[in-house]
Scaffold this motif. Structure first.
Motif, PDB file in Angstrom:
ATOM      1  N   HIS A 114     -21.394  -4.113 -42.711  1.00  0.00           N
ATOM      2  CA  HIS A 114     -21.894  -5.491 -42.606  1.00  0.00           C
ATOM      3  C   HIS A 114     -21.551  -6.033 -41.217  1.00  0.00           C
ATOM      4  O   HIS A 114     -20.631  -5.555 -40.567  1.00  0.00           O
ATOM      5  CB  HIS A 114     -21.333  -6.402 -43.711  1.00  0.00           C
ATOM      6  CG  HIS A 114     -19.982  -6.967 -43.431  1.00  0.00           C
ATOM      7  ND1 HIS A 114     -18.844  -6.536 -44.077  1.00  0.00           N
ATOM      8  CD2 HIS A 114     -19.564  -7.951 -42.590  1.00  0.00           C
ATOM      9  CE1 HIS A 114     -17.797  -7.217 -43.642  1.00  0.00           C
ATOM     10  NE2 HIS A 114     -18.198  -8.082 -42.731  1.00  0.00           N
ATOM     11  N   ARG A 168     -22.952 -16.239 -35.902  1.00  0.00           N
ATOM     12  CA  ARG A 168     -22.748 -17.684 -36.069  1.00  0.00           C
ATOM     13  C   ARG A 168     -23.862 -18.400 -35.328  1.00  0.00           C
ATOM     14  O   ARG A 168     -24.015 -18.228 -34.122  1.00  0.00           O
ATOM     15  CB  ARG A 168     -21.398 -18.069 -35.460  1.00  0.00           C
ATOM     16  CG  ARG A 168     -20.237 -17.304 -36.074  1.00  0.00           C
ATOM     17  CD  ARG A 168     -19.081 -17.148 -35.106  1.00  0.00           C
ATOM     18  NE  ARG A 168     -18.011 -16.340 -35.682  1.00  0.00           N
ATOM     19  CZ  ARG A 168     -16.936 -15.967 -34.999  1.00  0.00           C
ATOM     20  NH1 ARG A 168     -16.798 -16.309 -33.726  1.00  0.00           N
ATOM     21  NH2 ARG A 168     -16.003 -15.235 -35.581  1.00  0.00           N
ATOM     22  N   ASN A 219     -20.583 -10.472 -33.923  1.00  0.00           N
ATOM     23  CA  ASN A 219     -19.158 -10.554 -33.559  1.00  0.00           C
ATOM     24  C   ASN A 219     -18.278  -9.493 -34.215  1.00  0.00           C
ATOM     25  O   ASN A 219     -17.145  -9.296 -33.822  1.00  0.00           O
ATOM     26  CB  ASN A 219     -18.618 -11.977 -33.769  1.00  0.00           C
ATOM     27  CG  ASN A 219     -18.568 -12.375 -35.238  1.00  0.00           C
ATOM     28  OD1 ASN A 219     -18.038 -11.663 -36.079  1.00  0.00           O
ATOM     29  ND2 ASN A 219     -19.115 -13.539 -35.546  1.00  0.00           N
ATOM     30  N   HIS A 220     -18.789  -8.805 -35.215  1.00  0.00           N
ATOM     31  CA  HIS A 220     -18.132  -7.586 -35.717  1.00  0.00           C
ATOM     32  C   HIS A 220     -19.102  -6.820 -36.586  1.00  0.00           C
ATOM     33  O   HIS A 220     -20.093  -7.382 -37.074  1.00  0.00           O
ATOM     34  CB  HIS A 220     -16.835  -7.883 -36.472  1.00  0.00           C
ATOM     35  CG  HIS A 220     -16.999  -8.637 -37.774  1.00  0.00           C
ATOM     36  ND1 HIS A 220     -17.251  -9.994 -37.818  1.00  0.00           N
ATOM     37  CD2 HIS A 220     -16.928  -8.238 -39.068  1.00  0.00           C
ATOM     38  CE1 HIS A 220     -17.320 -10.386 -39.087  1.00  0.00           C
ATOM     39  NE2 HIS A 220     -17.145  -9.335 -39.886  1.00  0.00           N
ATOM     40  N   GLN A 244     -10.168  -6.370 -47.161  1.00  0.00           N
ATOM     41  CA  GLN A 244     -10.586  -6.300 -45.760  1.00  0.00           C
ATOM     42  C   GLN A 244      -9.405  -6.417 -44.808  1.00  0.00           C
ATOM     43  O   GLN A 244      -8.456  -7.135 -45.071  1.00  0.00           O
ATOM     44  CB  GLN A 244     -11.535  -7.462 -45.428  1.00  0.00           C
ATOM     45  CG  GLN A 244     -12.804  -7.469 -46.244  1.00  0.00           C
ATOM     46  CD  GLN A 244     -13.664  -8.676 -45.948  1.00  0.00           C
ATOM     47  OE1 GLN A 244     -13.166  -9.803 -45.999  1.00  0.00           O
ATOM     48  NE2 GLN A 244     -14.924  -8.468 -45.628  1.00  0.00           N
ATOM     49  N   GLU A 264     -13.502  -4.739 -37.931  1.00  0.00           N
ATOM     50  CA  GLU A 264     -13.068  -4.990 -39.308  1.00  0.00           C
ATOM     51  C   GLU A 264     -13.426  -3.769 -40.142  1.00  0.00           C
ATOM     52  O   GLU A 264     -14.391  -3.078 -39.842  1.00  0.00           O
ATOM     53  CB  GLU A 264     -13.789  -6.242 -39.835  1.00  0.00           C
ATOM     54  CG  GLU A 264     -13.384  -6.666 -41.241  1.00  0.00           C
ATOM     55  CD  GLU A 264     -14.331  -7.724 -41.811  1.00  0.00           C
ATOM     56  OE1 GLU A 264     -13.858  -8.679 -42.409  1.00  0.00           O
ATOM     57  OE2 GLU A 264     -15.561  -7.564 -41.669  1.00  0.00           O
TER      58      GLU A 264
HETATM   59  C1  OOG Z   1     -17.349 -14.151 -40.180  1.00  0.00           C
HETATM   60  C2  OOG Z   1     -16.079 -13.896 -40.943  1.00  0.00           C
HETATM   61  C3  OOG Z   1     -16.361 -13.514 -42.384  1.00  0.00           C
HETATM   62  C4  OOG Z   1     -16.078 -11.369 -43.732  1.00  0.00           C
HETATM   63  O1  OOG Z   1     -16.154 -10.126 -43.748  1.00  0.00           O
HETATM   64  O2  OOG Z   1     -15.510 -12.027 -44.622  1.00  0.00           O
HETATM   65  C5  OOG Z   1     -16.660 -12.075 -42.571  1.00  0.00           C
HETATM   66  C6  OOG Z   1     -17.159 -14.523 -38.738  1.00  0.00           C
HETATM   67  O3  OOG Z   1     -16.062 -14.373 -38.185  1.00  0.00           O
HETATM   68  O4  OOG Z   1     -18.179 -14.948 -38.142  1.00  0.00           O
HETATM   69  O5  OOG Z   1     -17.338 -11.425 -41.841  1.00  0.00           O
END
Ligand code: OOG
Ligand code: NI
Length: 459
Positions: A69, A73, A224-225, A265, A295
């Motif tokens: 995933h 933003r 962003n990730h 996570q 992540e």
């Molecule tokens: C999203 C953070 C939330 C998750 O895995 O819970 C997220 C962000 O930092 O824009 O990606």
């Protein structure tokens, strides 16, 4: 759909692969993390033949190495509603509403993802998508300035918009158009090291909240990730330092269990990256920005509303005993409190099923395949050895975990209090549609599998 059209799942799958290749170039540590996850997944499957067999039997195995995933933003309602149309071309729909204002992050969010069983098994790519809430910013001048800057930018290429409209009009895209669509849409997610604003404005935005600077200062909503899925997050967490990656102090979500539930996570810190600001007079000024991070996650069973309520209660209970500190100083205490609290959550599939805590898919056993009965009660059929059950994977996100991930990447300085103000209605107006209810979709997949068993047995 016309015969030469590419399925939405194939477009999604190709887009996810293209995004992964791009992010690997942009953030090399992501590539390292992917190698580590692949190794741990191979080792886990080798050590747990039963797990491997069930993942294979339920068509969950193939998707895992391709599973990820991402998160973006967005700044405006216009961006969000267009993004929804772009994702729809890939068979991704908004599921769930997440209010992050309670956690001191001025956004609210949804997750775009496929929803049908077959589509999820083909490729479950999801994008956690947040919309900035300027209404939570106290400084009125700054709020207006930020809104003006956002109103001027265009995050989609003309090609991406034209091909989205074409897909909507014609009900799909052919091979050439689909390829072109993917490369055009990828542009929206690309990193831009030249900011949209001058250094003074960046610092004003940054002082209001680091996240506001991240959304407003750049040309687009850089990914962003990007998060690969592991089958053993504790092992990845333990091995990360060997690979030169420093993980955040605690794993978010439930504790280690025999039967994984929901989502666990962990992440590594955002990179400090060089950027330049265009100052009055047109000269570029060097600076830096931290936004992008890595992540990983381990996904467990999707819980029913009853199971989820139990999860929320136990998590809340343990966080009342110990709240994880950002510097990791009380990580062991937090883990102990979490494990103790969750002792109350049954940890075998039969009890989780019998107590109605999780969603399962049902299928015939070898004995069931050879049998014929009009018996309609699933429990009796299980007791008779005709029907077996497997956990349905949780495809969504957890607000407390998401807040923890946001926070660990914003740094301690960013801890800020906002008045909790969920506003799902406003979000849906901006999105241009309602968000889907995650529970309905899991329940639908479960029911379809029960119906298929009963049909096959009555033949
Ligand atoms: C999203 C953070 C939330 C998750 O895995 O819970 C997220 C962000 O930092 O824009 O990606
Ligand atoms: Ni994430």
């Amino acid at each position: 759909m016309k015969p030469d059209y590419v399925s939405t799942s194939d477009i999604r799958s190709a887009f996810s692969a293209a995004m992964s290749a791009m992010y690997r170039e942009e953030v090399p540590a992501y590539g390292t993390l992917m190698e580590l996850v692949a190794r741990v997944n191979d080792e886990t499957l080798a050590a747990q033949p039963k797990l491997k067999e069930r993942l294979e039997a339920t068509d969950y195995l193939d998707r895992i190495s391709e599973e990820r995933h991402g998160a973006i933003r967005l700044g405006t309602a216009t961006e969000l509603s267009m993004m929804a149309r772009v994702f729809a071309v890939m068979g991704m729909y908004p599921v769930g509403y997440y209010d992050l204002s309670t956690a001191g992050v001025p956004v609210h969010s949804t997750a775009f993802r496929p929803i049908g069983d077959a589509e999820l098994k083909r490729n479950p790519f999801r994008v956690f998508t947040s919309l900035l809430r300027l209404d939570l910013i106290a400084d009125e001048d700054l709020r207006r300035a930020a809104a003006d800057i956002l109103a001027r930018r265009r995050i989609f290429t003309d090609g991406a918009i034209a091909l989205t409209e074409k897909a909507e009009r014609d009900g799909g895209l052919n091979t050439d158009d689909a390829q072109h669509f993917i490369s055009e849409v990828l542009e929206t997610f690309r990193w831009h090291d030249e900011a949209n604003v001058d250094a003074a404005m960046y610092h004003r935005l940054h002082d209001a909240h680091r996240l506001i600077a991240d959304v407003v200062s750049f040309k687009g909503p850089h990914i962003n990730h990007l998060t690969p899925r592991t089958l053993d997050i504790d092992r990845v967490q333990a091995l990360m330092p060997d690979y030169g990656i420093a993980p955040k102090a605690v794993v978010e979500g439930p504790p280690t269990r025999a039967c994984p539930i929901l989502l666990r996570q962990t992440s590594f810190k955002a990179l400090d990256e060089p950027v330049s600001f265009r100052n009055a007079g047109g000269a570029w000024e060097e600076g830096s920005h931290t936004a992008r991070f890595g992540e990983i996650e381990q996904r467990g069973i999707a819980l029913t509303p009853k199971g989820r309520a139990l999860y929320d209660r136990l998590l809340d209970q343990s966080r009342k005993i110990v709240r994880p500190a950002a510097d990791g100083s009380n990580a062991r205490d937090y883990e102990a409190a979490l494990a103790q609290s969750f002792a109350e959550f049954p940890d075998d599939w039969s009890t989780i099923r019998a107590e109605g805590l999780g969603y399962f898919t049902y299928s015939l056993t070898a004995k069931g395949n050879a049998a014929s009965t009009n018996h309609g009660d699933i429990k009796t059929l299980i007791d008779q050895g005709l029907v077996q059950f497997d956990p349905i994977v949780y495809e969504d996100f957890l607000p407390v975990s998401a807040a923890g991930i946001f926070q660990s990447n914003l740094g301690d300085g960013a801890q800020q209090e906002f008045v909790a103000s969920p506003n799902q209605q406003r979000f849906e107006t901006d999105l241009g549609m309602k968000v889907l209810n995650e529970f309905d979709h899991y329940a639908g997949i479960e029911q379809a599998s029960i119906d298929a068993c009963l049909r096959a047995l009555s033949k």
